[in-house]
Motif scaffolding. Structure first.
Motif, PDB file in Angstrom:
ATOM      1  N   TYR A  45       0.813  -1.221   0.000  1.00 24.94           N
ATOM      2  CA  TYR A  45       0.000   0.000   0.000  1.00 24.94           C
ATOM      3  C   TYR A  45       0.845   1.270   0.000  1.00 24.94           C
ATOM      4  O   TYR A  45       0.329   2.359   0.144  1.00 24.94           O
ATOM      5  CB  TYR A  45      -0.954  -0.003   1.199  1.00 24.94           C
ATOM      6  CG  TYR A  45      -2.055  -1.009   1.045  1.00 24.94           C
ATOM      7  CD1 TYR A  45      -3.190  -0.730   0.284  1.00 24.94           C
ATOM      8  CD2 TYR A  45      -1.957  -2.261   1.620  1.00 24.94           C
ATOM      9  CE1 TYR A  45      -4.194  -1.662   0.117  1.00 24.94           C
ATOM     10  CE2 TYR A  45      -2.957  -3.211   1.462  1.00 24.94           C
ATOM     11  CZ  TYR A  45      -4.068  -2.905   0.708  1.00 24.94           C
ATOM     12  OH  TYR A  45      -5.058  -3.830   0.538  1.00 24.94           O
ATOM     13  N   CYS A  50       3.739   8.441   2.423  1.00 30.49           N
ATOM     14  CA  CYS A  50       3.358   9.520   3.333  1.00 30.49           C
ATOM     15  C   CYS A  50       4.009   9.409   4.712  1.00 30.49           C
ATOM     16  O   CYS A  50       4.070  10.390   5.445  1.00 30.49           O
ATOM     17  CB  CYS A  50       1.853   9.531   3.540  1.00 30.49           C
ATOM     18  SG  CYS A  50       0.910   9.725   2.033  1.00 30.49           S
ATOM     19  N   LEU A  64       6.253   6.494  11.852  1.00 29.13           N
ATOM     20  CA  LEU A  64       5.563   5.412  12.553  1.00 29.13           C
ATOM     21  C   LEU A  64       6.507   4.510  13.351  1.00 29.13           C
ATOM     22  O   LEU A  64       6.073   3.533  13.945  1.00 29.13           O
ATOM     23  CB  LEU A  64       4.780   4.552  11.544  1.00 29.13           C
ATOM     24  CG  LEU A  64       3.698   5.273  10.732  1.00 29.13           C
ATOM     25  CD1 LEU A  64       3.063   4.319   9.733  1.00 29.13           C
ATOM     26  CD2 LEU A  64       2.636   5.863  11.635  1.00 29.13           C
ATOM     27  N   ALA A  78      -3.802   2.878  16.457  1.00 28.77           N
ATOM     28  CA  ALA A  78      -3.366   2.587  15.089  1.00 28.77           C
ATOM     29  C   ALA A  78      -4.428   1.768  14.358  1.00 28.77           C
ATOM     30  O   ALA A  78      -4.740   2.032  13.194  1.00 28.77           O
ATOM     31  CB  ALA A  78      -2.039   1.835  15.116  1.00 28.77           C
ATOM     32  N   ILE A  81      -7.326   3.997  13.257  1.00 31.91           N
ATOM     33  CA  ILE A  81      -6.979   4.836  12.093  1.00 31.91           C
ATOM     34  C   ILE A  81      -6.953   3.990  10.823  1.00 31.91           C
ATOM     35  O   ILE A  81      -7.459   4.389   9.784  1.00 31.91           O
ATOM     36  CB  ILE A  81      -5.610   5.520  12.307  1.00 31.91           C
ATOM     37  CG1 ILE A  81      -5.700   6.443  13.494  1.00 31.91           C
ATOM     38  CG2 ILE A  81      -5.144   6.217  11.031  1.00 31.91           C
ATOM     39  CD1 ILE A  81      -5.268   7.842  13.294  1.00 31.91           C
ATOM     40  N   PHE A  92      -8.024   2.500   3.256  1.00 31.95           N
ATOM     41  CA  PHE A  92      -7.592   1.502   2.265  1.00 31.95           C
ATOM     42  C   PHE A  92      -8.525   0.291   2.212  1.00 31.95           C
ATOM     43  O   PHE A  92      -8.256  -0.660   1.509  1.00 31.95           O
ATOM     44  CB  PHE A  92      -6.170   1.032   2.576  1.00 31.95           C
ATOM     45  CG  PHE A  92      -5.137   2.115   2.398  1.00 31.95           C
ATOM     46  CD1 PHE A  92      -4.617   2.391   1.149  1.00 31.95           C
ATOM     47  CD2 PHE A  92      -4.695   2.858   3.476  1.00 31.95           C
ATOM     48  CE1 PHE A  92      -3.662   3.391   0.971  1.00 31.95           C
ATOM     49  CE2 PHE A  92      -3.748   3.864   3.311  1.00 31.95           C
ATOM     50  CZ  PHE A  92      -3.234   4.125   2.059  1.00 31.95           C
TER      51      PHE A  92
HETATM   52  C1  HEC Z   1      -1.826   9.650   1.268  1.00 30.76           C
HETATM   53  C2  HEC Z   1      -0.898   9.641   2.333  1.00 30.76           C
HETATM   54  C3  HEC Z   1      -0.978   8.484   3.323  1.00 30.76           C
HETATM   55  C4  HEC Z   1      -0.816   7.157   3.066  1.00 30.76           C
HETATM   56  C5  HEC Z   1      -0.543   6.477   1.720  1.00 30.76           C
HETATM   57  C6  HEC Z   1      -0.911   6.489   4.334  1.00 30.76           C
HETATM   58  N1  HEC Z   1      -1.130   7.380   5.340  1.00 30.76           N
HETATM   59 FE1  HEC Z   1      -1.272   6.977   7.322  1.00 30.76          FE
HETATM   60  N2  HEC Z   1      -1.605   8.946   7.702  1.00 30.76           N
HETATM   61  C7  HEC Z   1      -1.560   9.965   6.755  1.00 30.76           C
HETATM   62  C8  HEC Z   1      -1.771  11.227   7.433  1.00 30.76           C
HETATM   63  C9  HEC Z   1      -1.800  12.590   6.743  1.00 30.76           C
HETATM   64  C10 HEC Z   1      -1.951  10.934   8.790  1.00 30.76           C
HETATM   65  C11 HEC Z   1      -2.288  11.918   9.905  1.00 30.76           C
HETATM   66  C12 HEC Z   1      -3.772  11.792  10.045  1.00 30.76           C
HETATM   67  C13 HEC Z   1      -4.463  13.009  10.523  1.00 30.76           C
HETATM   68  O1  HEC Z   1      -3.904  13.756  11.316  1.00 30.76           O
HETATM   69  O2  HEC Z   1      -5.604  13.187  10.066  1.00 30.76           O
HETATM   70  C14 HEC Z   1      -1.832   9.485   8.945  1.00 30.76           C
HETATM   71  C15 HEC Z   1      -1.937   8.801  10.146  1.00 30.76           C
HETATM   72  C16 HEC Z   1      -1.618   7.472  10.315  1.00 30.76           C
HETATM   73  C17 HEC Z   1      -1.520   6.806  11.586  1.00 30.76           C
HETATM   74  C18 HEC Z   1      -1.638   7.482  12.941  1.00 30.76           C
HETATM   75  C19 HEC Z   1      -0.255   8.075  13.192  1.00 30.76           C
HETATM   76  C20 HEC Z   1      -0.092   9.056  14.303  1.00 30.76           C
HETATM   77  O3  HEC Z   1       1.085   9.290  14.678  1.00 30.76           O
HETATM   78  O4  HEC Z   1      -1.064   9.616  14.799  1.00 30.76           O
HETATM   79  C21 HEC Z   1      -1.179   5.502  11.330  1.00 30.76           C
HETATM   80  C22 HEC Z   1      -0.933   4.394  12.338  1.00 30.76           C
HETATM   81  C23 HEC Z   1      -1.082   5.359   9.897  1.00 30.76           C
HETATM   82  N3  HEC Z   1      -1.359   6.575   9.304  1.00 30.76           N
HETATM   83  C24 HEC Z   1      -0.746   4.195   9.265  1.00 30.76           C
HETATM   84  C25 HEC Z   1      -0.671   4.059   7.893  1.00 30.76           C
HETATM   85  C26 HEC Z   1      -0.376   2.802   7.218  1.00 30.76           C
HETATM   86  C27 HEC Z   1      -0.071   1.484   7.907  1.00 30.76           C
HETATM   87  C28 HEC Z   1      -0.428   3.063   5.884  1.00 30.76           C
HETATM   88  C29 HEC Z   1      -0.301   2.066   4.756  1.00 30.76           C
HETATM   89  C30 HEC Z   1      -1.328   1.037   4.716  1.00 30.76           C
HETATM   90  C31 HEC Z   1      -0.714   4.480   5.714  1.00 30.76           C
HETATM   91  N4  HEC Z   1      -0.856   5.043   6.954  1.00 30.76           N
HETATM   92  C32 HEC Z   1      -0.781   5.111   4.509  1.00 30.76           C
HETATM   93  C33 HEC Z   1      -1.352   9.830   5.413  1.00 30.76           C
HETATM   94  C34 HEC Z   1      -1.167   8.628   4.750  1.00 30.76           C
END
Ligand code: HEC
Length: 120
Positions: A45, A50, A64, A78, A81, A92
């Protein structure tokens, strides 16, 4: 004669040691299959587009690496989210098993770092 005996002894020890390292030296690393599966899902993914691990990756999301042990975050956070996404992170539509594997991977990564752990 004595030198030859020492050489043979060391050579035999070397062969035995190599055999052990070669056949079972990395079993501990491969033991956690769930985490390995999670790593593949993480790659599939493209989470690093990001997010960073060890400071490397995209900067739209957070690092992370030590998420699981961070105060106020952790496993349940986690999971939540990953299940729903946020306005800034896409949903996703991951299956529960995929989420569990991802969490297992993040837990493993967390055990490899002390970053931030003692600061919060
Ligand atoms: C398009 C960009 C993007 C992708 C691709 C993405 N994320 Fe994120 N993710 C974010 C953003 C931006 C935040 C912060 C969310 C918010 O504050 O709304 C976040 C937050 C998170 C958090 C919480 C982190 C925290 O410190 O608060 C986790 C866990 C997470 N993502 C896991 C994943 C995982 C695992 C994947 C792959 C399956 C993934 N993300 C793919 C953009 C992305």
């Amino acid at each position: 004669m004595k030198k030859l005996l020492i050489f043979i002894t060391l050579f035999v020890i070397f062969i035995l040691y190599s055999a052990i390292v070669y056949t079972s030296g990395t079993q501990g690393v491969a033991a956690n299959e769930k985490a390995t599966e999670g790593k593949l899902i993480f790659q599939k993914y493209n989470c690093t587009a990001c997010h960073q691990l060890y400071g490397l990756g995209g900067y739209l999301g957070t690092d992370l690496t030590s998420l699981i042990s961070q105060h106020g975050k952790g496993e349940l956070y986690a999971k939540a989210i990953l299940k729903t996404g946020t306005p800034r992170m896409p949903d996703f539509h991951l299956k529960d098993e995929e989420i569990d594997a991802l969490i297992e991977f993040l837990k493993y990564v967390d055990t490899t770092t002390i970053t931030y752990k003692n600061k919060i």
